[in-house]
Design an enzyme around this catalytic site. Structure first.
Site, PDB file in Angstrom:
ATOM      1  N   LYS A  73      45.270  46.333  38.183  1.00  0.00           N
ATOM      2  CA  LYS A  73      44.154  46.443  37.233  1.00  0.00           C
ATOM      3  C   LYS A  73      43.541  47.831  37.317  1.00  0.00           C
ATOM      4  O   LYS A  73      43.364  48.379  38.410  1.00  0.00           O
ATOM      5  CB  LYS A  73      43.117  45.362  37.540  1.00  0.00           C
ATOM      6  CG  LYS A  73      41.976  45.262  36.529  1.00  0.00           C
ATOM      7  CD  LYS A  73      41.047  44.103  36.876  1.00  0.00           C
ATOM      8  CE  LYS A  73      39.898  43.976  35.903  1.00  0.00           C
ATOM      9  NZ  LYS A  73      38.994  42.839  36.237  1.00  0.00           N
ATOM     10  N   SER A  79      37.706  39.711  32.558  1.00  0.00           N
ATOM     11  CA  SER A  79      37.976  41.076  32.125  1.00  0.00           C
ATOM     12  C   SER A  79      39.397  41.529  32.463  1.00  0.00           C
ATOM     13  O   SER A  79      39.852  42.575  32.016  1.00  0.00           O
ATOM     14  CB  SER A  79      36.983  42.038  32.801  1.00  0.00           C
ATOM     15  OG  SER A  79      37.182  42.018  34.220  1.00  0.00           O
ATOM     16  N   SER A 113      37.038  36.705  36.472  1.00  0.00           N
ATOM     17  CA  SER A 113      37.968  37.578  35.755  1.00  0.00           C
ATOM     18  C   SER A 113      39.395  37.588  36.269  1.00  0.00           C
ATOM     19  O   SER A 113      40.243  38.282  35.716  1.00  0.00           O
ATOM     20  CB  SER A 113      37.427  39.014  35.735  1.00  0.00           C
ATOM     21  OG  SER A 113      36.231  39.067  34.999  1.00  0.00           O
TER      22      SER A 113
END
Length: 505
Positions: A81, A156, A180
């Protein structure tokens, strides 16, 4: 092993590499080819480091050929990420304000991935500074759900979950501030784990809300999640909040998998009004499967959970407004000069840069957080929210006195359509209603696929929660439930997903 290497689990790939049936370069190239073939549709990646990944893979192959004893997962590639600092690879946090920034150091978690011999394929898309529940708030455009390209992949960390679901990476790193990792896992048919707060180092993770953020694994199987957790977990002296203990025995728990005699607590407050019928049906089936496997089910009540969403959306913006103050146009990242000003002050440059560099959702939360922390309002808002947080922790303690683990649906609905909730922030925030309590209390949680909702044919997720530092329980229960659900659905759920390479996909 599956003839298509990109469809194999990380554990299967590692076994094949260990037996020298395939090389790390071949594995990495296969995933890079897959990214090239489908990521134009999915947009899971913000940056693909093909050269770096292949160089790492070649190094692993050379060391293996020389007879060197390598880590178990050496040669299995991974996606990260874009909120983790990666030396030599751009790190933008999905924001224009960090566009083009290349960190001079690695996050501790990334250091551990490199030490384990895992080629890093690239950085995955995310809501700007991890603020969002749909990955529509990325400054670089939304990620799309591989199950339906017109729907969100969760947020997210939608880029990480979508990359795994689209077979662009065997596994990925996500971060979980209010769900998330787990919520994207639920809507993409993948597995996601939020470790105990402090169980995985946050050094080098660009902070959103420091008391809530936690990095963890995204994968297609419970065992893969456990294997990755064992690599990235454990104490880090560079992180003052790191738990001074080794990583829990998660791999052993995942391989053993047993629920006989366990008490499974179903949380009364997580699953009633507002939960989609198909989500509830798949959850109830999951609970029954555990009962049939020898577990005892008890209902538990956590009344303070009703206030978790409100408390979270005071605590998170407050910490975010403080953490994001460092993006001031003075040290690194974007710098914008105000128009029509010949000799702008530092404050004017900062204001122009933050106006241009931050998106609407980030601005909204900074304003809310600054207000909640302001003189005269701190006790009324932030202080009260922290008291609710204490009550939520006490509810967890009471619940775990009655049950070994807790179960709930992961998300109240399946993936909604892109744009559907962008103009209604409250509706967007409600997507995290079942996941937020774990972050407020710091306890570990896992989401795994529970099947497809009848009304729309999209994935649903079941959430398992355990007491702090008892992460191994997640994997023990998760492994059993995964096997039972796989048998029920006739194979891995992702086998039923559309073929993205088919004409017209």
């Amino acid at each position: 092993m599956n003839t298509d290497i990109t469809r194999a689990s990380a554990a299967e790939i590692a076994d094949a590499l260990g037996r020298k049936e395939i090389s790390a370069v071949e594995v990495t190239q296969a995933h890079l080819d897959r990214i090239a073939a489908v990521d134009g549709q999915v947009h899971a990646f913000l940056h693909v480091d093909a050269d770096g990944a292949l160089a790492s893979a070649r190094d692993i192959d050379e060391r293996r050929a020389a007879g060197e004893e390598l880590p178990v997962m050496a040669g299995v590639p991974i996606a990260v990420k874009d909120v983790m600092a990666t030396k030599g690879i751009p790190t933008t946090c999905g924001s224009r304000i960090l566009e083009g920034w290349v960190p001079p150091y690695d996050a501790t978690l990334v250091t551990r991935l490199r030490a384990a011999g895992m080629p890093i394929l690239g950085k995955t898309n995310m809501d700007e500074f991890a603020m969002g529940s749909s990955t529509e708030h990325s400054a670089y455009g939304p990620t799309r759900n591989p199950w339906d390209l017109e729907r969100i992949p969760g947020g997210s960390g939608g880029g990480s979950s979508a990359a795994v679901a689209a077979f662009e990476a065997p596994w990925a790193i996500g971060t979980d501030t209010g769900g998330s990792i787990r919520q994207p896992a639920a809507v993409t048919g993948t597995v996601g784990t939020k470790p105990t707060y402090g169980g995985v180092s946050r050094y080098g993770l660009v902070a959103l809300a420091s008391s809530l953020d936690q990095a963890g694994p995204c994968s297609r199987t419970v065992l893969d999640a456990a294997l990755l957790h064992s690599v990235i977990g454990g104490h880090d002296p560079l992180d003052s909040t790191s738990i001074n203990a080794p990583a829990p025995p998660v791999v052993e728990a995942a391989r053993r998998g047993d629920v006989k005699g366990m008490r499974i607590g179903v949380v009364k407050e997580l699953g009633g009004e507002g939960y989609q019928a198909g989500v509830r049906t798949r959850f109830e089936e999951s609970v029954q499967l555990l009962v049939d496997a020898g577990a005892e089910v008890v209902e538990v009540s956590c009344p303070s959970f009703d206030y978790a969403l409100a408390a979270y959306y005071l605590i998170l913006p407050s910490e975010a407004s403080s953490n994001l103050a460092k993006f001031d146009a003075m040290r690194y990242g974007l710098r914008v000069l105000p128009e029509g000003v010949d000799d702008p002050s530092a404050e004017q440059v900062m204001a122009a840069t933050r106006d241009a560099g931050f998106g609407d959702e980030v601005k909204r939360r900074i304003i809310l957080g600054t207000y909640a922390l302001s003189s005269g309002y701190y006790d009324a808002y932030y202080g009260q929210a922290q008291k609710v947080r204490t009550l939520i922790s006490r509810d967890f303690e009471a619940a775990f006195a009655k049950a070994d683990v807790l179960l709930s649906p992961t998300a109240p609905t399946t993936a909604f359509k892109l744009g559907e909730k962008l103009d209604d922030p409250m509706a967007m925030y409600l997507n995290d209603i079942a996941t937020i309590p774990a972050n407020l209390a710091g306890v570990p949680g896992m989401s795994l696929p529970s099947g497809l909702a009848e009304e729309d044919g999209l994935p649903t997720g079941v959430q398992i929660l355990a007491p702090a530092t008892e992460d191994a329980r997640l994997y023990g229960v998760g492994a059993v439930l995964e096997k039972l659900l796989t048998d029920r659905w006739g194979g891995h759920l992702l086998a039923q997903a559309p073929d993205l390479t088919a004409k017209g996909a």
